[in-house]
Design a protein around this motif. Structure first.
Motif, short mmCIF file in Angstrom:
data_model
loop_
_atom_site.label_atom_id
_atom_site.label_comp_id
_atom_site.label_asym_id
_atom_site.label_seq_id
_atom_site.Cartn_x
_atom_site.Cartn_y
_atom_site.Cartn_z
N TYR A 43 0.84 -1.19 0.00
CA TYR A 43 0.00 0.00 0.00
C TYR A 43 0.88 1.25 0.00
O TYR A 43 1.92 1.28 0.65
N TYR B 8 -0.43 4.27 0.87
CA TYR B 8 -0.96 5.09 1.95
C TYR B 8 -0.23 4.77 3.25
O TYR B 8 0.06 3.61 3.50
N PRO B 9 0.14 5.68 4.11
CA PRO B 9 -0.22 7.09 4.12
C PRO B 9 0.80 7.99 3.42
O PRO B 9 0.61 9.19 3.33
N SER C 10 1.57 8.20 0.28
CA SER C 10 0.98 8.80 -0.91
C SER C 10 -0.44 8.30 -1.05
O SER C 10 -0.84 7.35 -0.39
N HIS C 11 -1.20 8.94 -1.91
CA HIS C 11 -2.60 8.61 -2.11
C HIS C 11 -2.87 8.37 -3.58
O HIS C 11 -2.45 9.14 -4.42
N MET D 7 -4.99 8.57 -6.79
CA MET D 7 -5.96 9.56 -7.26
C MET D 7 -6.35 9.23 -8.69
O MET D 7 -5.60 8.55 -9.39
#
Length: 132
Positions: free
Chosen positions: A120, A122-123, A125-126, A128
């Protein structure tokens, strides 16, 4: 069942996507996108497309795993793993040190991708997107 290393016809692609719970694409977009795949794996039973996956990107710095889908009546038979293993074999042979490989994971498929080493973002980066 047979595995073919090329994308399916746009109409079969859309049928499988919709049946597998993914969005429909316009035939124009499907024709362009499928023809620009870096790698594609399609699984057929007789002449019926039952599973597929693709890799898109620039072929050097960025690779994106997309369109992993198995016909619902064939799910639970390990075909998702077969598709991902074929994709991983391609990536192992065609990426360079520092190449970035990404994907968007819908639940519960995220558990499959974890088995292949995907993590994953996150956190830190996200993910989009913007849809047209």
């Amino acid at each position: 069942m047979k595995i073919i290393y090329q994308p399916p016809a746009p109409s079969a692609y859309n049928e499988l996507r919709v049946e597998g719970g993914l969005s429909r694409k316009s035939l124009e977009a499907a024709e362009i996108g499928l023809s620009n795949s870096l790698f594609a794996v399609s699984i057929y039973e007789a002449n019926t497309l039952i599973g597929m996956g693709r890799v898109v990107g620039d072929g050097g710095t960025v690779f994106h795993v997309v369109d992993i889908v198995v016909k619902p009546s064939y799910q639970g038979r390990g075909l998702g793993k077969v598709i991902m293993q074929e994709i991983m074999d391609y990536l192992d042979k065609n990426t360079c040190p520092g190449s970035y490989v990404s994907l968007i994971a819908d639940e519960p498929a995220n558990k499959l991708y974890e088995k292949f080493g995907f993590q994953y973002t996150y956190p830190k980066s996200h993910g989009m997107y913007k849809m047209y």
